[in-house]
Design an enzyme around this catalytic site. Structure first.
Site, PDB file in Angstrom:
ATOM      1  N   GLU A 297       0.867  -1.148   0.018  1.00 15.03           N
ATOM      2  CA  GLU A 297      -0.072   0.223  -0.020  1.00 15.03           C
ATOM      3  C   GLU A 297       0.825   1.292  -0.031  1.00 15.03           C
ATOM      4  O   GLU A 297       0.439   2.331  -0.646  1.00 15.03           O
ATOM      5  CB  GLU A 297      -1.065  -0.143   1.221  1.00 15.03           C
ATOM      6  CG  GLU A 297      -2.178  -1.038   1.142  1.00 15.03           C
ATOM      7  CD  GLU A 297      -1.597  -2.398   1.363  1.00 15.03           C
ATOM      8  OE1 GLU A 297      -0.608  -2.243   1.989  1.00 15.03           O
ATOM      9  OE2 GLU A 297      -2.340  -3.640   1.235  1.00 15.03           O
TER      10      GLU A 297
ATOM     11  N   HIS B 272     -12.012  -6.052   8.136  1.00 12.38           N
ATOM     12  CA  HIS B 272     -12.852  -5.886   7.089  1.00 12.38           C
ATOM     13  C   HIS B 272     -14.041  -5.107   6.946  1.00 12.38           C
ATOM     14  O   HIS B 272     -14.861  -5.040   6.452  1.00 12.38           O
ATOM     15  CB  HIS B 272     -13.071  -7.014   6.442  1.00 12.38           C
ATOM     16  CG  HIS B 272     -12.019  -7.950   5.835  1.00 12.38           C
ATOM     17  ND1 HIS B 272     -11.134  -8.832   6.766  1.00 12.38           N
ATOM     18  CD2 HIS B 272     -11.358  -8.082   4.604  1.00 12.38           C
ATOM     19  CE1 HIS B 272     -10.321  -9.493   6.181  1.00 12.38           C
ATOM     20  NE2 HIS B 272     -10.286  -9.168   4.817  1.00 12.38           N
TER      21      HIS B 272
END
Lengths: 348, 389
Positions: free
Chosen positions: B120, B191
């Protein structure tokens, strides 16, 4: 057992009994073989596809099922997704997180702490720390930090990379251009070995042989890259035939399959036969199903677990919020299924 | 969960005896019922409603799309319009884990739509570099929960780029970082996160969250093609499949600095964004049924930062009461800033303290997710107490 459990739990997910599952087919030898070669008090951090490591280190069927069914007996207090096991006291493994690569420097730090503690105690069973991670996770910045710190601080840590060819849909050809993960070890000044991950004996020997030098002369890191293939989809949320051919699985189904290979070896040595295989499979299947069923019937964890363990003790704010939650659940009892939780509303 | 194309080859012998309770409502619930996405007034379920909402003539096309398809459609439009638009991130080439980039690699080629390695910080930094050269990169972060390695790049680089360049006029405003966010009921710790407020405490990036497929299309096209500042574009993942409506076929843009009043009212202002808007809508419907003549105003913030103070202040000055709802935790959430601003700007007009309904100060534990999100009961209860103060 791992393979049978994988199959049953995937089907359980499709039936709606679990929200999620991750299969580790093709990597059984890596997990069992390496975990078997470690010391009983070694500390382990892992990714999420290391069910076999938990199994080898003492997790029982009940431990697995309680986590998967998210009931009150789950040591992780049902806070994490299925397959994200917590079992440190029993297995020495840190609780699993979904974040990738973050676990690798944890092993470096843990190894450093173990080194100091074992030196002070003068123990004759010194420990190592181990980090498991996949080929994809090795692209994260944390991988770099972990290996560099381990090398410069002489940490007794074994980095075990499960190179299974895929990071969800991304094949290794799009993940890196160097020679796998093994080539990176040299860059950090770390002794490295590449292993056939489908050969349980190779995995065992390699891990044993990594542990020895990791503890010599004040300690040092070792990198093991174990080659295998992710037979399964990434998870039950993935359909891998959207990005690969089912034909690709063929060589790994028999010729390079860790379980088939071990089975053949055992049969040749007359330690195993088809009848034993049938019986064992049937028994394992029966045990899994009955344990799962029992786990599903248990209550969920106490409601107080919502607020506990964020800090060592509840903050002022959390105490106020807990009372607010109690007020809401008491004033609107029909709206909340509190009795599914151990202790119901009084468990808050 | 998201993909159900794999069929089991054999059945388990025992029938499930207990439903997976963490994802379902209490059986006796009257208020806390699952949102019916087929009937919610927030989505444009008829062609007429869609044409009216976007001022479209009868000859202009509409498509029935969910959030995933609308996002895909926006990116396709942007890439057709401007060759410098590219898309990259983990697994975007085959279509992405939520299928938001389905077909784009085939349509625009591998040099414009490609998988990045798993990093990322690399994805964000790479995006900044492309944008600094005048390109319009769309960087996808697979889940908002995984944006944190990119935090340094976003906060110290993207947000400060134009400022430190000073007189050169250089900037990386072409950058859009997209990510799915929010709870789904079983995403658990990693999540489910909704980290929007973290990015509102750093000047220099815009934070946007669409409530629906058509809003997503307009806001994303705006973010990619027209905006001169880096944008963090957060897509409520629970709406990817669930939210379906008519979406204009042609590309269009929506302003990135305006809130939208979804329902006008005089008695109370409810402000929210993303998935909780649907819960607010249900709570409002329930309460208005109970109290005759009650009329509550519902506002979609959508521009999370910089946010539309004018619209909010005008509304609260009209109603005198405000309830702010967001999924992320209470302390230092977006609601905290809004509440502070409202009391500063409308203190004497307020009839009640500004209420906030938000996640508790806890992580989103799997088995407790439904108790953590600001559910219909909590919103209903907060509105009632605010009205009765």
């Amino acid at each position: 057992m791992d393979k049978i459990m994988d199959k049953i739990m995937s089907e359980a997910q499709r039936q709606g009994r679990l929200s999620f599952y991750m299969v580790s087919q093709g990597e059984e030898a890596i997990m069992i073989g390496s975990a078997a070669a470690l010391g009983p008090k070694d500390i382990i951090t892992c990714q999420y596809r290391e069910t076999g490591v938990f199994l080898q280190r003492g997790f029982t069927l009940e431990d697995f099922m309680c986590q998967l069914a998210a009931n009150k007996n789950d040591r992780g207090k049902s806070r994490n997704m299925p397959c994200h096991y917590s079992g440190r006291a029993k297995t020495g493994v840190h609780a699993v997180a979904s974040t990738l690569g973050t676990q690798i420097p944890h092993a470096t730090g843990a190894a450093y702490a173990l080194k100091i503690a074992d030196k002070e105690s003068g123990t004759d069973s010194p420990r190592v720390a181990v980090a498991y991670f996949g080929d994809g996770a090795a692209s994260e910045g944390d991988f770099h930090g972990a290996l560099n710190l381990a090398a410069t601080r002489d940490c007794p840590v074994i980095f075990i990379c499960r190179n299974n060819g895929y990071d969800i849909s991304t094949p290794t050809s799009e993940q890196y251009r160097g020679d796998g993960i093994a080539s990176r070890g040299i860059g950090y000044g770390i002794e490295t070995l590449r292993v056939d991950g489908t050969d349980i004996f190779a995995v065992y020997e390699a891990t044993k042989e990594a542990r020895r030098p990791a503890l010599e002369n004040g300690g040092r890191p070792i990198l093991l890259e174990m080659m295998s293939y992710r037979m399964s989809h990434h998870s039950t949320s993935d359909d891998s035939f959207a990005y690969r051919n089912s034909k690709d699985l063929e060589p790994w189904t028999v010729r390079d399959n860790p379980i088939v290979k071990l089975g053949k070896w055992l049969k040749n040595k007359r330690l195993w036969d088809d009848e034993m295989e049938q019986e064992t499979r049937a028994q394992i299947r029966k045990d899994i199903l009955s344990t799962l069923k029992a786990a599903e019937l248990e209550k969920k964890p106490r409601l107080s677990s919502i607020f506990e363990d964020v800090y060592g003790s509840l903050s002022q704010e959390q105490q106020v919020q807990r009372e607010e939650m109690r007020r809401l659940m008491t004033e609107y009892p029909a709206e909340y299924d509190v009795d599914a939780h151990e202790g119901g509303i009084s468990g808050l | 969960m998201w993909s159900n194309r794999f069929r089991p080859t054999c059945q388990l012998t025992s029938k499930p005896t207990l439903r997976r309770c963490y994802a379902s409502q209490a059986p006796s619930a009257r208020i806390n019922r699952k949102v019916d996405f087929e009937k919610t007034p927030i989505l444009l379920k008829t062609e007429k409603a869609a044409r009216s909402a976007y001022g479209l003539g009868s000859e202009q096309g509409l498509e029935w799309q969910n959030l995933t398809q609308a996002v895909c459609s926006a990116m396709s439009h942007a890439m057709k319009k401007d060759d410098s638009v590219i898309l990259f991130g983990e697994d975007v080439a085959f279509g992405g884990v939520f299928r938001c980039s389905k077909g784009l690699a085939d349509e625009f080629g591998a040099s414009r739509v490609f998988n990045s390695p798993l990093t990322e910080q690399g994805i964000a930094g790479f995006g900044i570099g492309c944008a600094a050269q005048g390109m319009k990169p769309i960087a996808e972060i697979q889940f908002a929960d995984y944006v944190f390695p990119a935090f340094d790049q976003i906060v110290n680089e993207a947000a400060k780029f134009r400022y430190r360049e000073g007189g050169t006029g250089q900037h990386c405003g072409g950058l859009v970082i997209r990510m799915p966010c929010g709870s789904v009921g079983h995403g658990a710790l990693y999540h489910s996160q909704s980290p929007e407020s973290l990015f509102t405490h750093v000047p220099g990036v815009r934070v946007v969250m669409p409530r629906s497929p058509s809003q997503a299309k307009g806001l994303l096209i705006s973010s990619v093609l027209e905006c001169n500042d880096p944008v963090i574009f957060m897509e409520p993942k629970t709406l990817y499949r669930a939210a379906e409506e008519f979406v204009p076929t042609e590309g269009f843009s929506l302003p990135l600095d305006k809130a939208e009043i979804l329902k006008e009212g005089n008695d109370l202002t409810v402000i929210s964004y993303g998935q909780p808007l649907y819960l607010c809508s249900e709570a409002i419907r329930t309460l208005e049924k109970e109290i005759k003549g009650l009329n509550i105003e519902l506002i979609d913030l959508r521009a999370i930062y910089p946010w539309d103070r004018e619209t909010i202040m005008k509304s609260v000055n009209k109603t005198g009461r405000a309830v702010i709802v967001h999924e992320s935790m209470m302390n230092a959430g977006v609601g905290a800033e809004m509440a502070a601003s409202i009391q500063e700007g409308a203190f004497l007009r307020l009839e009640a303290p500004v209420a906030r309904v938000a996640g508790w100060d806890v992580h989103p534990g799997l088995i407790f997710e439904k108790y953590n999100i600001p559910d219909i009961v909590r919103i209903y209860d907060a509105m009632k107490r605010t009205l009765n103060y």
